[in-house]
Design a protein around this motif. Structure first.
Motif, PDB file in Angstrom:
ATOM      1  N   LEU A  64       1.608  75.971  19.004  1.00 50.88           N
ATOM      2  CA  LEU A  64       0.930  75.836  20.112  1.00 50.88           C
ATOM      3  C   LEU A  64      -0.780  75.669  19.882  1.00 50.88           C
ATOM      4  CD1 LEU A  64       0.458  76.113  23.113  1.00 50.88           C
ATOM      5  CD2 LEU A  64       0.394  78.605  22.881  1.00 50.88           C
ATOM      6  N   SER A  65      -1.216  76.376  18.653  1.00 49.04           N
ATOM      7  CA  SER A  65      -2.632  76.157  18.745  1.00 49.04           C
ATOM      8  C   SER A  65      -2.915  74.579  18.332  1.00 49.04           C
ATOM      9  CB  SER A  65      -3.213  77.015  17.587  1.00 49.04           C
ATOM     10  OG  SER A  65      -2.765  77.055  16.411  1.00 49.04           O
ATOM     11  N   ASP A  66      -1.906  74.042  17.576  1.00 48.06           N
ATOM     12  CA  ASP A  66      -2.114  72.630  16.920  1.00 48.06           C
ATOM     13  C   ASP A  66      -2.182  71.668  18.309  1.00 48.06           C
ATOM     14  OD1 ASP A  66      -2.721  73.593  14.349  1.00 48.06           O
ATOM     15  OD2 ASP A  66      -0.029  73.224  14.063  1.00 48.06           O
ATOM     16  N   PHE A  67      -1.254  71.985  19.156  1.00 52.16           N
ATOM     17  CA  PHE A  67      -0.945  71.285  20.464  1.00 52.16           C
ATOM     18  C   PHE A  67      -2.294  71.248  21.264  1.00 52.16           C
ATOM     19  CE2 PHE A  67       0.245  70.836  24.879  1.00 52.16           C
ATOM     20  CZ  PHE A  67       0.683  69.715  24.911  1.00 52.16           C
ATOM     21  N   ILE A  68      -2.837  72.537  21.487  1.00 54.49           N
ATOM     22  CA  ILE A  68      -4.075  72.626  22.024  1.00 54.49           C
ATOM     23  C   ILE A  68      -5.102  71.726  21.510  1.00 54.49           C
ATOM     24  CG2 ILE A  68      -5.629  73.970  22.931  1.00 54.49           C
ATOM     25  CD1 ILE A  68      -2.971  74.537  24.496  1.00 54.49           C
ATOM     26  N   ASP A  69      -5.431  71.918  20.272  1.00 53.97           N
ATOM     27  CA  ASP A  69      -6.415  71.151  19.523  1.00 53.97           C
ATOM     28  C   ASP A  69      -6.277  69.494  19.884  1.00 53.97           C
ATOM     29  OD1 ASP A  69      -7.543  73.307  18.778  1.00 53.97           O
ATOM     30  OD2 ASP A  69      -6.791  73.402  16.615  1.00 53.97           O
ATOM     31  N   ALA A  70      -4.928  69.166  19.579  1.00 46.82           N
ATOM     32  CA  ALA A  70      -4.613  67.794  19.654  1.00 46.82           C
ATOM     33  C   ALA A  70      -4.622  67.419  21.035  1.00 46.82           C
ATOM     34  CB  ALA A  70      -3.087  67.569  19.129  1.00 46.82           C
ATOM     35  N   LEU A  71      -4.235  67.965  22.035  1.00 47.17           N
ATOM     36  CA  LEU A  71      -4.627  67.757  23.656  1.00 47.17           C
ATOM     37  C   LEU A  71      -5.891  67.369  23.730  1.00 47.17           C
ATOM     38  CD1 LEU A  71      -3.299  67.201  26.211  1.00 47.17           C
ATOM     39  CD2 LEU A  71      -3.281  69.719  26.740  1.00 47.17           C
ATOM     40  N   GLY A  72      -6.769  68.146  23.371  1.00 39.41           N
ATOM     41  CA  GLY A  72      -8.430  68.347  23.569  1.00 39.41           C
ATOM     42  C   GLY A  72      -8.884  66.857  22.990  1.00 39.41           C
ATOM     43  N   GLU A  73      -8.468  66.597  21.612  1.00 39.80           N
ATOM     44  CA  GLU A  73      -8.834  65.562  21.282  1.00 39.80           C
ATOM     45  C   GLU A  73      -8.292  64.083  21.892  1.00 39.80           C
ATOM     46  OE1 GLU A  73      -7.363  65.951  17.202  1.00 39.80           O
ATOM     47  OE2 GLU A  73      -8.737  67.556  16.777  1.00 39.80           O
ATOM     48  N   ALA A  74      -6.998  64.249  22.348  1.00 42.62           N
ATOM     49  CA  ALA A  74      -6.385  62.995  22.915  1.00 42.62           C
ATOM     50  C   ALA A  74      -6.998  62.810  24.398  1.00 42.62           C
ATOM     51  CB  ALA A  74      -4.879  63.274  22.937  1.00 42.62           C
ATOM     52  N   PHE A  75      -7.539  63.748  25.030  1.00 43.37           N
ATOM     53  CA  PHE A  75      -7.939  63.564  26.629  1.00 43.37           C
ATOM     54  C   PHE A  75      -9.395  63.258  25.880  1.00 43.37           C
ATOM     55  CE2 PHE A  75      -9.503  64.908  30.522  1.00 43.37           C
ATOM     56  CZ  PHE A  75      -8.364  64.697  31.173  1.00 43.37           C
ATOM     57  N   ALA A  76     -10.167  63.751  25.037  1.00 41.94           N
ATOM     58  CA  ALA A  76     -11.486  63.251  24.976  1.00 41.94           C
ATOM     59  C   ALA A  76     -11.479  61.444  24.572  1.00 41.94           C
ATOM     60  CB  ALA A  76     -12.076  64.009  23.897  1.00 41.94           C
ATOM     61  N   ARG A  77     -10.663  61.036  24.003  1.00 42.73           N
ATOM     62  CA  ARG A  77     -10.381  59.886  23.739  1.00 42.73           C
ATOM     63  C   ARG A  77     -10.140  59.031  24.998  1.00 42.73           C
ATOM     64  NH1 ARG A  77      -8.296  61.473  18.646  1.00 42.73           N
ATOM     65  NH2 ARG A  77      -6.314  61.597  19.529  1.00 42.73           N
ATOM     66  N   ARG A  78      -9.803  59.693  26.163  1.00 42.48           N
ATOM     67  CA  ARG A  78      -9.655  58.945  27.286  1.00 42.48           C
ATOM     68  C   ARG A  78     -10.590  59.156  28.199  1.00 42.48           C
ATOM     69  NH1 ARG A  78      -5.000  59.805  24.541  1.00 42.48           N
ATOM     70  NH2 ARG A  78      -3.544  58.232  24.405  1.00 42.48           N
ATOM     71  N   ARG A  79     -11.578  59.887  28.100  1.00 47.95           N
ATOM     72  CA  ARG A  79     -12.753  60.493  29.191  1.00 47.95           C
ATOM     73  C   ARG A  79     -12.893  59.142  29.847  1.00 47.95           C
ATOM     74  NH1 ARG A  79     -16.791  65.498  27.810  1.00 47.95           N
ATOM     75  NH2 ARG A  79     -17.175  64.800  29.951  1.00 47.95           N
ATOM     76  N   ASP A  80     -13.309  57.972  29.266  1.00 45.11           N
ATOM     77  CA  ASP A  80     -13.842  56.804  29.935  1.00 45.11           C
ATOM     78  C   ASP A  80     -12.742  56.145  30.779  1.00 45.11           C
ATOM     79  OD1 ASP A  80     -12.036  55.879  27.910  1.00 45.11           O
ATOM     80  OD2 ASP A  80     -13.374  54.237  27.737  1.00 45.11           O
ATOM     81  N   GLN A  81     -11.422  56.778  31.035  1.00 41.67           N
ATOM     82  CA  GLN A  81     -10.496  56.207  31.834  1.00 41.67           C
ATOM     83  C   GLN A  81     -10.436  56.988  33.237  1.00 41.67           C
ATOM     84  OE1 GLN A  81      -6.601  55.991  29.980  1.00 41.67           O
ATOM     85  NE2 GLN A  81      -7.630  55.240  27.739  1.00 41.67           N
ATOM     86  N   LEU A  82     -11.129  58.396  33.124  1.00 39.96           N
ATOM     87  CA  LEU A  82     -10.747  59.177  34.374  1.00 39.96           C
ATOM     88  C   LEU A  82     -11.270  58.518  35.598  1.00 39.96           C
ATOM     89  CD1 LEU A  82     -12.131  62.311  32.608  1.00 39.96           C
ATOM     90  CD2 LEU A  82      -9.872  61.834  33.255  1.00 39.96           C
ATOM     91  N   THR A  83     -12.496  57.944  35.843  1.00 35.95           N
ATOM     92  CA  THR A  83     -12.689  57.370  36.819  1.00 35.95           C
ATOM     93  C   THR A  83     -12.102  56.154  37.362  1.00 35.95           C
ATOM     94  OG1 THR A  83     -14.670  56.410  35.792  1.00 35.95           O
ATOM     95  CG2 THR A  83     -15.189  58.583  37.029  1.00 35.95           C
ATOM     96  N   ALA A  84     -11.677  55.187  36.335  1.00 38.29           N
ATOM     97  CA  ALA A  84     -10.837  54.124  36.510  1.00 38.29           C
ATOM     98  C   ALA A  84      -9.431  54.361  37.004  1.00 38.29           C
ATOM     99  CB  ALA A  84     -10.589  53.419  35.125  1.00 38.29           C
ATOM    100  N   ARG A  85      -8.942  55.315  36.275  1.00 41.00           N
ATOM    101  CA  ARG A  85      -7.602  55.917  36.660  1.00 41.00           C
ATOM    102  C   ARG A  85      -7.156  57.008  37.425  1.00 41.00           C
ATOM    103  NH1 ARG A  85      -4.063  55.408  31.010  1.00 41.00           N
ATOM    104  NH2 ARG A  85      -2.425  55.145  32.546  1.00 41.00           N
ATOM    105  N   GLY A  86      -8.325  57.633  37.642  1.00 40.74           N
ATOM    106  CA  GLY A  86      -8.183  58.881  38.344  1.00 40.74           C
ATOM    107  C   GLY A  86      -9.145  58.817  39.852  1.00 40.74           C
ATOM    108  N   ARG A  87      -9.193  60.047  40.579  1.00 43.33           N
ATOM    109  CA  ARG A  87      -9.944  59.943  41.619  1.00 43.33           C
ATOM    110  C   ARG A  87     -10.379  61.280  41.863  1.00 43.33           C
ATOM    111  NH1 ARG A  87      -6.220  60.391  46.965  1.00 43.33           N
ATOM    112  NH2 ARG A  87      -4.603  61.318  46.027  1.00 43.33           N
TER     113      ARG A  87
END
Length: 232
Positions: A64-87
């Motif tokens: 679980l702790s490895d997943f939480i760390d990996a999830l944070g890193e994966a999301f951080a790499r996509r921060r520039d997509q938030l406004t383009a693919r989200g609202r």
């Protein structure tokens, strides 16, 4: 207290991509079968991913702790997509401003997202400034939301120097599971029909107050005032 996903913002596409990357990185298995995320924390979602995708853990294995760390890193790499693919959800900013204008009111979040991802979602749409995120409840804490609501109330008291009675606490969300969590955590739920749940489902879960969306700030503020009426 506010839920984030499908209550204040919709960044589901970015979140799903981050889940898939983190899950495969940690388990070596592609994320084929998804899980219902409404009202669940990222920790709960991970274990359902394991079950649905038939991933068996070795004795003593605790990823679980490895997943939480990996999830944070994966999301951080996509921060520039938030406004383009989200609202931001309709009326979210105005709703936060209106509720924040109530006397002696502190706003924060109780969310299933881990803290780093929650902050990224809110700041992408300029919503973080209305909230005291230092006292919030996040999925990285590995507790169910009912407990997170109680912990958040205690943190608020410590941070602001006065008690926040149960009767003075509301939790605004789109999910029946969150309505149930609010009742467990002794907060008044205010439902918003902005996710997949219907008004009748939110009311059946225990929500006395249900809004179609956040655009009617007068009704939202009225619900919050009525829910906390008589609090001294």
């Amino acid at each position: 207290m506010w839920n984030i996903d499908l209550t204040l913002v919709d960044v589901a596409q970015v979140t799903r991509a981050a889940y898939a990357e983190a899950f495969e990185q940690v388990t070596g298995v592609p994320l084929v079968y998804l899980a219902s995320t409404g009202g669940r924390t990222d920790s709960e979602i991970f274990f359902e991913f394991l079950a649905r995708n038939d991933v068996r853990l070795d004795p003593g294995e605790e990823p679980l702790s490895d997943f939480i760390d990996a999830l944070g890193e994966a999301f951080a790499r996509r921060r520039d997509q938030l406004t383009a693919r989200g609202r931001a959800m309709p009326g979210a900013q105005e709703a936060l401003a209106a509720v924040g204008g109530l006397e002696d009111t502190v706003q924060t979040v109780v969310t299933g997202a881990i803290m780093a991802n929650a902050v990224a979602k809110l700041s992408a749409f300029g919503l973080d400034g209305y909230l005291d995120l230092s006292i919030g409840g996040f999925g990285s804490e590995h507790y169910p939301k009912g407990s997170l609501i109680q912990f958040t109330r205690m943190r608020a008291a410590q941070a602001h120097g006065f008690e926040f009675p149960e009767s003075a606490t509301v939790y605004i969300s789109d999910s029946p599971r969150d309505v149930e969590a609010a009742l467990i955590g002794h907060a008044t739920p205010i439902g918003v029909v902005s996710g997949s749940a219907t008004e009748s489902q939110l009311r059946s879960a225990g929500a006395k107050y249900v809004l179609e969306d956040l655009t009617d700030t007068v009704r939202l503020v009225s619900a919050a005032r009525e829910a906390t009426a008589g609090t001294g």
